[in-house]
Design a protein around this motif. Structure first.
Motif, PDB file in Angstrom:
ATOM      1  N   TRP A 137       0.961  -1.159  -0.028  1.00  0.00           N
ATOM      2  CA  TRP A 137       0.013  -0.043   0.029  1.00  0.00           C
ATOM      3  C   TRP A 137       0.902   1.080  -0.130  1.00  0.00           C
ATOM      4  O   TRP A 137       1.936   1.120   0.359  1.00  0.00           O
ATOM      5  CB  TRP A 137      -0.904   0.068   1.206  1.00  0.00           C
ATOM      6  CG  TRP A 137      -0.274  -0.050   2.492  1.00  0.00           C
ATOM      7  CD1 TRP A 137       0.390  -0.926   3.144  1.00  0.00           C
ATOM      8  CD2 TRP A 137      -0.313   1.189   3.387  1.00  0.00           C
ATOM      9  NE1 TRP A 137       0.788  -0.553   4.454  1.00  0.00           N
ATOM     10  CE2 TRP A 137       0.287   0.686   4.756  1.00  0.00           C
ATOM     11  CE3 TRP A 137      -0.942   2.439   3.306  1.00  0.00           C
ATOM     12  CZ2 TRP A 137       0.608   1.627   5.723  1.00  0.00           C
ATOM     13  CZ3 TRP A 137      -0.906   3.148   4.455  1.00  0.00           C
ATOM     14  CH2 TRP A 137       0.020   3.032   5.553  1.00  0.00           C
ATOM     15  N   THR A 159      -4.732   0.473  -1.635  1.00  0.00           N
ATOM     16  CA  THR A 159      -4.062  -0.683  -1.522  1.00  0.00           C
ATOM     17  C   THR A 159      -3.729  -1.062  -3.007  1.00  0.00           C
ATOM     18  O   THR A 159      -4.111  -0.636  -3.976  1.00  0.00           O
ATOM     19  CB  THR A 159      -5.066  -1.892  -1.227  1.00  0.00           C
ATOM     20  OG1 THR A 159      -4.311  -3.172  -1.134  1.00  0.00           O
ATOM     21  CG2 THR A 159      -6.213  -1.842  -2.061  1.00  0.00           C
ATOM     22  N   ALA A 350       0.850   2.252   9.369  1.00  0.00           N
ATOM     23  CA  ALA A 350      -0.641   1.969   9.488  1.00  0.00           C
ATOM     24  C   ALA A 350      -1.143   2.879  10.588  1.00  0.00           C
ATOM     25  O   ALA A 350      -2.224   3.709  10.304  1.00  0.00           O
ATOM     26  CB  ALA A 350      -1.008   0.700   9.599  1.00  0.00           C
ATOM     27  N   THR A 358      -6.700  -2.380  11.236  1.00  0.00           N
ATOM     28  CA  THR A 358      -6.735  -3.512  10.028  1.00  0.00           C
ATOM     29  C   THR A 358      -5.619  -3.819   9.619  1.00  0.00           C
ATOM     30  O   THR A 358      -5.624  -4.739   8.599  1.00  0.00           O
ATOM     31  CB  THR A 358      -7.868  -3.018   9.361  1.00  0.00           C
ATOM     32  OG1 THR A 358      -7.342  -1.649   8.530  1.00  0.00           O
ATOM     33  CG2 THR A 358      -9.160  -2.863   9.801  1.00  0.00           C
ATOM     34  N   ARG A 359      -4.785  -2.933   9.747  1.00  0.00           N
ATOM     35  CA  ARG A 359      -3.543  -3.407   8.991  1.00  0.00           C
ATOM     36  C   ARG A 359      -1.834  -3.241   9.608  1.00  0.00           C
ATOM     37  O   ARG A 359      -2.181  -2.625  10.512  1.00  0.00           O
ATOM     38  CB  ARG A 359      -3.451  -2.398   7.438  1.00  0.00           C
ATOM     39  CG  ARG A 359      -4.323  -2.763   6.356  1.00  0.00           C
ATOM     40  CD  ARG A 359      -4.231  -1.854   5.202  1.00  0.00           C
ATOM     41  NE  ARG A 359      -4.830  -2.175   4.106  1.00  0.00           N
ATOM     42  CZ  ARG A 359      -6.300  -2.534   3.936  1.00  0.00           C
ATOM     43  NH1 ARG A 359      -7.155  -2.072   4.825  1.00  0.00           N
ATOM     44  NH2 ARG A 359      -6.756  -3.049   2.839  1.00  0.00           N
ATOM     45  N   GLN A 366      -6.473  -9.056  11.503  1.00  0.00           N
ATOM     46  CA  GLN A 366      -6.024  -8.144  10.885  1.00  0.00           C
ATOM     47  C   GLN A 366      -5.963  -8.380   9.337  1.00  0.00           C
ATOM     48  O   GLN A 366      -6.020  -9.838   9.067  1.00  0.00           O
ATOM     49  CB  GLN A 366      -4.383  -7.798  10.995  1.00  0.00           C
ATOM     50  CG  GLN A 366      -3.985  -7.031  12.366  1.00  0.00           C
ATOM     51  CD  GLN A 366      -3.731  -5.746  11.990  1.00  0.00           C
ATOM     52  OE1 GLN A 366      -2.957  -5.204  11.297  1.00  0.00           O
ATOM     53  NE2 GLN A 366      -4.406  -4.825  12.658  1.00  0.00           N
ATOM     54  N   THR A 367      -6.046  -7.583   8.350  1.00  0.00           N
ATOM     55  CA  THR A 367      -6.183  -7.967   6.899  1.00  0.00           C
ATOM     56  C   THR A 367      -4.788  -8.535   6.572  1.00  0.00           C
ATOM     57  O   THR A 367      -3.614  -8.301   7.014  1.00  0.00           O
ATOM     58  CB  THR A 367      -6.268  -6.613   6.090  1.00  0.00           C
ATOM     59  OG1 THR A 367      -7.379  -5.986   6.237  1.00  0.00           O
ATOM     60  CG2 THR A 367      -6.282  -7.117   4.445  1.00  0.00           C
ATOM     61  N   ASP A 369      -2.248  -8.665   4.533  1.00  0.00           N
ATOM     62  CA  ASP A 369      -1.323  -8.296   3.602  1.00  0.00           C
ATOM     63  C   ASP A 369       0.030  -8.815   4.192  1.00  0.00           C
ATOM     64  O   ASP A 369       0.296  -8.595   5.360  1.00  0.00           O
ATOM     65  CB  ASP A 369      -1.441  -6.785   3.877  1.00  0.00           C
ATOM     66  CG  ASP A 369      -2.797  -6.223   3.188  1.00  0.00           C
ATOM     67  OD1 ASP A 369      -3.298  -7.030   2.628  1.00  0.00           O
ATOM     68  OD2 ASP A 369      -2.576  -4.751   2.946  1.00  0.00           O
TER      69      ASP A 369
END
Length: 417
Positions: A137, A159, A350, A358-359, A366-367, A369
Motif C-alpha cells: 500500500w 491498496t 498504518a 486493520t493493517r 488483521q487484513t 497483507d
C-alpha cells in the motif's frame, strides 16, 4: 510442493479469490508486543489472519506453505508517492498529481477540495513493479505545481492489489508544504505562509463569503473538516518551522504529521510530547536546501530513541518507491533497532494514517497483507518470494520482468545464430 504453491499463486491471482492457507514455520515479525516469533505458523481465512502460533491446524481445504524459517512480515508501506497518478514524469497527459489553474501563485484561490486519489489508475505499470517487492500500500500525495500554492490538496492511502476501489477508508489527509522553497507561493516570505494559514482558519470559521476570499465555499467546507481533528501532512524540514507547525495544529484542533523533517531530531522531545509522528527519508544527510542544514543520517535513530513514531518514504521518487525498505536498512545501520525499522514500515505507518486496527501487524483479525522474504527484509540482497494482499496471492510479474524476459530471449536467439 514448490510447483503446487506456484500454481496456487497464479490461480488465486487470476481468479481474484482469497484462498484459505497456512504458512508453516516462519520467522514472524508481528510488529506487536509479541515481537518476532521463530518457527511460527500463521493461518489465513477469508482474507484475514485467523491465528498465529505453533502447530496450528490448516483446516479443511486450506493449503500449507512451508516457510522453512524465512522471514514473514506484514505488507510494507511504499511511502508517500504518486504511484498510479503519475506514469511518466515528463509526459503531462500521464501526470495528474498537481493542480495548476494558470494564475500567479499568490493570486490563486486555495483548493483544499482537490483530491488526487480520484485520479488513481489501478492499472498503472508502476503498481505491479512496486507490489512484487513487498510493498502492499501507499499514500497518494498531491504535488505543488509551479502555478499552484503551498496548500497542495488531499491524498489518501490505496491498496496495490489492482482493484479499482483502491482507496482505504479513514486514510484521507490534507497536504500543506511549508518552508523556504514555498516562498514563491506565498509572496516571497515563509512568514506569509503562517499569515495565510491563519486567514484560511478565520475564513472557514467565520464563513467569509467575500469574492476575494482564499477559498470557494466547498474549499472552506473541506478545510473545516481538518479543523475538527483531521489529519494534515505538513511537509517541513527546519526545526523552527516544525515547532510552529506543532503549535498551529494544537491551536486549531488539527492532527499533524511531519513529512520531511530533516531537522526533526533537533526538536525530538517536542514532537514526542505532542505525539506528532514523522515521515522521513533516512538517506537525507546533506542539505539540498537551507532548511536542511541540520540533516544527519541518524535522524531516525534519534527520533525513535525520543519516542517519536516514524515511518519512511522516498520523496519525489515514486518509480523507485519499492526501495524504501533499503532506506530503512540504512536507518538501522545508523543506530535504529532493526525491529523498530520493520515496525516503522508496517504497524507504525498504518497507525499514522489511521489504519492500525486493520493493517500493519501479523495478528488475529488483521487484513492478510503478508510478505514472505528470501532473507532479511531490510537487506538489499533479499527478495519478496511471495506477497499476499487481503489474503489473495499476488502474481509475481511486472512489466520490467516481461521486458527482461522478452529481450533476454532475443539475446539467446541471436547468440545461438
Amino acid at each position: 510442493m514448490r510447483t503446487l504453491i506456484a500454481s496456487l499463486l497464479v490461480v488465486c491471482a487470476s481468479n481474484a479469490i482469497a484462498q484459505d492457507f497456512l504458512i508453516r514455520g516462519a520467522t514472524v515479525h508481528t510488529a506487536t508486543s509479541k515481537g518476532t516469533l521463530t518457527d511460527t505458523d500463521v493461518r489465513i481465512r477469508d482474507g484475514k489472519i485467523q491465528s498465529v502460533g505453533s502447530g496450528l491446524a490448516a483446516g479443511d481445504g486450506a493449503v500449507i506453505i512451508d516457510a522453512k524459517g524465512r522471514a514473514l512480515t506484514a505488507g510494507m508501506f511504499a511511502g508517500l508517492s504518486t504511484i498510479g497518478v503519475q506514469e511518466v514524469s515528463q509526459e503531462e497527459t500521464t501526470n495528474d498529481a498537481s493542480l495548476g489553474l494558470g494564475a500567479p501563485a499568490y493570486e490563486m484561490q486555495w483548493r483544499p477540495e482537490f483530491d488526487v486519489s480520484t485520479a488513481y489508475n489501478s492499472r498503472s505499470v508502476i503498481v505491479p513493479v512496486t507490489r512484487i517487492e513487498g510493498m502492499t500500500w501507499t499514500v497518494l500525495t498531491p504535488g505543488t505545481a509551479e502555478s499552484g500554492n503551498f496548500l497542495a490538496g488531499q491524498g489518501a492511502a490505496v491498496t496495490l492489489d489492482g482493484r479499482r476501489d483502491a482507496v482505504i477508508d479513514g486514510s484521507r489527509s490534507l497536504f500543506i508544504n511549508l518552508g523556504g522553497q514555498m516562498n514563491s507561493h506565498s509572496g516571497g516570505s515563509r512568514a506569509a505562509q503562517w499569515m495565510l494559514l491563519e486567514q484560511a482558519v478565520h475564513e472557514t470559521r467565520n464563513r467569509v463569503t467575500d469574492e476575494k476570499a482564499l477559498m470557494h465555499p466547498l474549499g472552506r467546507e473541506v478545510f473545516g473538516r481538518y479543523l475538527s481533528g483531521g489529519r494534515v501532512i505538513f511537509n517541513v524540514d527546519r526545526a523552527g518551522d516544525i515547532v510552529k507547525t506543532i503549535a498551529f495544529a494544537k491551536r486549531y484542533g488539527i492532527k499533524p504529521v511531519i513529512a520531511g523533517g530533516a531537522e526533526a531530531w533537533v526538536v525530538a522531545d517536542e514532537l514526542a510530547e505532542a505525539k506528532v509522528p514523522v515521515i522521513l527519508d533516512p538517506l537525507t544527510n546533506l542539505p539540498n536546501t537551507f532548511d536542511q542544514i541540520g540533516a544527519r543520517l541518524d535522524n531516525a535513530a534519534l527520533l525513535h530513541k525520543a519516542g517519536v513514531k516514524i515511518t519512511f518514504t522516498q520523496f519525489e521518487d515514486s518509480h523507485n518507491a519499492r526501495k524504501v525498505r533499503q532506506t530503512a536498512g540504512n536507518a538501522v545501520a545508523h543506530g535504529m533497532p532493526k525491529e523498530a525499522a520493520i515496525t516503522a514500515l508496517t504497524a507504525d505507518a498504518a497507525d499514522i494514517f489511521g489504519l492500525g486496527a486493520t493493517r500493519g501487524r501479523i495478528a488475529p483479525g488483521q487484513t492478510a497483507d503478508l510478505v514472505l522474504w528470501s532473507g532479511d527484509p531490510l537487506d538489499v540482497t533479499s527478495l519478496a518470494d511471495h506477497v499476499w494482499i487481503a489474503g489473495e496471492a499476488v502474481e509475481m510479474r511486472s512489466r520490467q520482468l516481461e521486458l527482461r524476459d522478452r529481450y533476454f530471449q532475443r539475446l539467446k536467439q541471436s547468440t545461438a545464430n
